[in-house]
Design an enzyme around this catalytic site. Structure first.
Site, PDB file in Angstrom:
ATOM      1  N   GLU A   1      -8.224  -1.531  10.455  1.00 24.23           N
ATOM      2  CA  GLU A   1      -8.859  -0.319  10.960  1.00 24.23           C
ATOM      3  C   GLU A   1     -10.206  -0.067  10.272  1.00 24.23           C
ATOM      4  O   GLU A   1     -11.146   0.441  10.889  1.00 24.23           O
ATOM      5  CB  GLU A   1      -7.929   0.886  10.792  1.00 24.23           C
ATOM      6  CG  GLU A   1      -6.633   0.807  11.587  1.00 24.23           C
ATOM      7  CD  GLU A   1      -6.839   0.703  13.100  1.00 24.23           C
ATOM      8  OE1 GLU A   1      -7.925   1.069  13.594  1.00 24.23           O
ATOM      9  OE2 GLU A   1      -5.902   0.235  13.792  1.00 24.23           O
TER      10      GLU A   1
ATOM     11  N   ALA B   1      -2.457  -4.748   5.833  1.00 24.77           N
ATOM     12  CA  ALA B   1      -2.988  -5.380   7.036  1.00 24.77           C
ATOM     13  C   ALA B   1      -3.666  -4.371   7.957  1.00 24.77           C
ATOM     14  O   ALA B   1      -4.770  -4.611   8.464  1.00 24.77           O
ATOM     15  CB  ALA B   1      -1.864  -6.109   7.775  1.00 24.77           C
ATOM     16  N   ASP B   2      -3.010  -3.233   8.211  1.00 20.40           N
ATOM     17  CA  ASP B   2      -3.606  -2.284   9.161  1.00 20.40           C
ATOM     18  C   ASP B   2      -4.781  -1.533   8.555  1.00 20.40           C
ATOM     19  O   ASP B   2      -5.742  -1.204   9.263  1.00 20.40           O
ATOM     20  CB  ASP B   2      -2.562  -1.321   9.723  1.00 20.40           C
ATOM     21  CG  ASP B   2      -1.788  -0.566   8.670  1.00 20.40           C
ATOM     22  OD1 ASP B   2      -1.963  -0.827   7.465  1.00 20.40           O
ATOM     23  OD2 ASP B   2      -0.971   0.305   9.055  1.00 20.40           O
ATOM     24  N   CYS B   3      -4.750  -1.268   7.256  1.00 19.29           N
ATOM     25  CA  CYS B   3      -5.879  -0.585   6.622  1.00 19.29           C
ATOM     26  C   CYS B   3      -7.117  -1.472   6.656  1.00 19.29           C
ATOM     27  O   CYS B   3      -8.223  -1.016   6.976  1.00 19.29           O
ATOM     28  CB  CYS B   3      -5.543  -0.216   5.183  1.00 19.29           C
ATOM     29  SG  CYS B   3      -4.180   0.953   5.047  1.00 19.29           S
TER      30      CYS B   3
END
Length: 740
Positions: free
Chosen positions: A491, A486-488
């Protein structure tokens, strides 16, 4: 001389498969002809300096990587000019000096970029990763195919540099000595050719004997030692492959314990572990194995009570003690194991686990989700068929996990952090406003982002293999790795939007809209009913299953939990997307953000901080919390949550103007200050937190003090020093993020 190869195909290895011609792949190879005499002398000086300071500075500075980039760094013409008394000065810092040092840092950092557009760096730190790989390769008779004489020397150098003063090895490079780290480290040193009477080997052996021998160990260590043949499988708590045959449906009750509901890293470790346990996969007995059986115990090997050893664990390792219900379960399964061995049920279970193992290998081009299951899957494929194509494909991908620095050769926590570092690098470099000066660098990074987006889901049916959708997202490292997070994804999406603020002529063409819509689809799909976001998948079970966490040294591994970092990254990406595409799934995005805001505020601690689960620690978590509040319109002047966060951070600012949080905050879950100087990375996180919620408009002086500290720490060439370790996982193991 060692040199880093990026986007390489290992000389056209026919067993190396890739979706994008190996973009992002990085590995080290030894070239006896490489380097000038001066470069070789510098490399030796870096090694000597690290060894001399190894007990004070545990983290490599990636000097060999920087040495390889020396010509590019020289061409950048960077020389930081600053007042020697900058740290002692008071009041605001001069804008011209700030701009000068930002320019120097940006040019230096651009010089470290690889030719395929990513940034490479040391992603080591844990000391239990390399032993599993070494034992697997030794068992398969393939050690020398991966580790030549030069590589073996670097592995021994690494162990010499990271042995603690008491003779033991920690779970990670800054940690206290553990039986897990010491017993496996001992085996690695001996397998790599160290003599039993070598000083570092003898010191490690004494540490082990003083604590009763390697039977006082973690379950993961016992597994690897049993594979090597220096520990009995009768002393290992059952890893029954039959668990993969349980019903998955939650209405059955038992389905909530199905391993397909585990956090994917946990699932992908216990999957091949259960296969190897089910076949009792063991290294053939060699002279070295017989010697290790004598060396690793202060008592006779044949006289050990293996059943009694199953639940023994050294106090130095015991971070998550087994609850009684778990010990009862292991006793019951231990008794059942004699009935299951060789049964038709066992054969069916082994067939199921192999099916899932091969799916994971194929879906990741044999990179696999992480280093532990990489070694385990390799081993499982070898036990299934030593001459299989699958095993040969595994060998081709082993170098992707190995990193060489001045402290030696280590195994990384992934096949690198390429996408993660590149996404943040783009956002940082665009934020400097220096696009014209570093446009070539940003253009390469744009190409990397485009070429590493995951463009398809894994092979169907996803439900049968317990996979989430992937199309449109980004993985932590490379496209070939293929496990989005999710964060990759978030970002990377923010990096794409940052590049979109610059002229196309400067940074290259943008990624088409439909592919960004695919990414948002994945991000929205990750949100849990709680309003938060987990890592690779939705949370599939409940926290009670942590009662059955068999790993004594890690916490919160059984399911995929919600995190402030993942939630913040996802929310801020959705906010950026909403600005650019206000009509695309607007109602869904608004609802997701409203739910996410409630979640973020609900997990803020009473002292104003957020606990960071992937970086050190409360400073890291609070940065993400503040970024989310800011994107949702909250500020110091309007929000109690923002004011509490600022109060927390300001109370932790140190006399030198910076912030410095110890990794011990992660394991103890209480804020712990570093000794000595503040930490440049912690300081940057704290400053970004304060600025995100507008504290600089209230009182800018604490931020000037923080900036002054960062400026004072910048080196003449534009770099900043590597200090203490910055990353963490599962609360108790630290990991390096060298580009931070």
């Amino acid at each position: 001389m060692w040199r880093l190869v990026t986007a390489g195909d290992s000389g056209g290895n026919p067993y190396l498969i890739s979706l994008n011609n190996n973009v992002g792949r990085q590995y080290w190879e030894f070239d006896p002809k490489a380097g000038t005499p001066e470069e070789r002398a510098r490399a030796e000086e870096f090694r000597k300096r690290f060894t001399e300071n190894r007990h004070a500075r545990h983290h490599s500075a990636d000097e060999l990587l920087r040495l390889q980039a020396a010509d590019k760094i020289k061409a950048a013409g960077v020389r930081v000019s600053k007042d020697a008394g900058i740290l002692e000065a008071q009041g605001p810092v001069a804008a011209s000096q700030v701009e000068h040092q930002i320019l120097c840092g940006s040019k230096y950092y651009a010089a470290l970029q690889q030719h395929d557009g990513h940034w490479a760096g040391d992603y080591g730190g844990p000391q239990f990763l390399l032993p599993g790989l070494v034992i697997a390769l030794y068992t398969a008779g393939a050690l020398d195919r991966i580790f030549g004489p030069e590589a073996k020397a670097e592995v021994l150098r690494y162990h010499m540099n990271h042995q603690n003063e008491d003779g033991g090895f920690g779970l990670h490079i800054e940690g206290h000595s553990t039986m897990f780290g010491t017993s496996l480290g001992y085996c690695v040193m001996r397998i790599m050719g160290a003599d039993r009477d070598d000083k570092i080997v003898a010191a490690a052996r004494k540490w082990i004997h003083d604590r009763g021998g390697i039977q006082h160990n973690t379950s993961w260590a016992k597994f690897w030692l049993a594979v090597l043949g220096v520990y009995s499988w009768d002393g290992v708590n059952p890893l029954t492959p039959e668990m993969w045959l349980l019903p998955y449906a939650s209405w059955t009750g038992i389905g909530l314990l199905h391993p397909g509901r585990m956090w994917c890293h946990c699932r992908m470790v216990y999957l091949p572990m259960s296969y190897v346990y089910g076949v009792r996969g063991t290294c053939k007995e060699t002279d070295l194995v017989r010697q290790l059986r004598e060396e690793l115990y202060p008592v006779a090997y044949d006289g050990i009570d293996w059943n009694g050893a199953r639940n023994l664990c050294a106090k130095e390792d015991l971070y998550y003690p087994h609850p009684l219900i778990q010990d009862v379960l292991w006793w019951f399964l231990y008794k059942c194991e004699y009935l299951l061995m060789g049964s038709s049920l066992r054969k069916k279970a082994l067939k199921e686990t192999l099916k899932l193992i091969h799916y994971e290998d194929d879906s990741t081009r044999y990179v696999d989700i992480g280093p532990v299951n990489k070694a385990l899957n390799l081993l499982a494929c070898w036990f299934e068929d030593p001459d299989s194509v699958a095993f040969k494909r595994h060998l081709a991908r082993v170098p992707d996990y190995l990193w060489v620095a001045e402290d030696g050769m280590k195994m990384q926590g992934y096949n690198g952090s390429q996408l993660w570092d590149t996404a943040f690098s783009v956002q940082a470099l665009v934020a400097t406003g220096l696009g014209q000066e570093i446009g070539g660098c940003l253009k390469l990074a744009n190409q990397y982002l485009e070429q590493t987006q995951v463009r398809e889901d894994p092979a169907p049916p996803l439900e049968e293999f317990y996979r989430h959708i992937s199309k449109g997202a980004w993985a932590f490292s490379t496209k070939d790795h293929g496990w989005p997070i999710a964060d990759c994804a978030s970002e990377a999406l923010k990096a794409v939007f940052a590049l979109g603020t610059l002229p196309e002529k400067l940074v290259g063409p943008p990624i088409p809209d439909d592919r960004l819509f695919d990414c948002v689809n994945v991000i929205l799909s990750y949100q849990n009913p709680s309003g938060g976001w987990a890592t690779y998948e939705n949370t599939r079970s409940y926290s009670f299953v942590e009662l059955f966490n068999p790993a004594e040294t890690f916490s919160n591994i059984m399911i995929d939990y919600d995190y402030v970092e993942l939630s913040s990254s996802s929310m801020t990406a959705l906010c950026e997307f909403r600005k650019k595409y206000p009509n695309h799934r607007a109602k869904e995005i608004d609802t997701a953000l409203a739910r996410g805001k409630k979640f973020i505020q609900s997990i803020q601690r009473n002292d104003g901080s957020w606990y960071g689960s992937w970086g050190v620690c409360f400073t890291y978590g609070t940065w993400f919390g503040c970024e989310a509040l800011s994107e949702l319109g909250e500020s110091y002047s309007t929000s109690d949550s923002a004011r509490k966060a600022c109060t927390f951070l300001l109370e932790k600012q140190r006399k030198d103007g910076g912030w410095g949080e110890s990794y011990k905050s992660c394991q103890d879950r209480v804020y712990s200050q570093l000794e000595g100087l503040s930490h440049v990375v912690n300081t940057a996180w704290a400053m970004m937190s304060l600025m995100a919620v507008g504290y600089h408009k209230v009182d800018p002086l604490p931020l000037h003090a923080g900036a002054r500290f960062l400026m004072s720490m910048q080196e003449e060439n534009g770099d900043w020093p590597q200090q203490h370790i910055s990353g963490v996982f599962n609360k108790n193991c630290m990991i390096s993020y060298s580009q931070y």
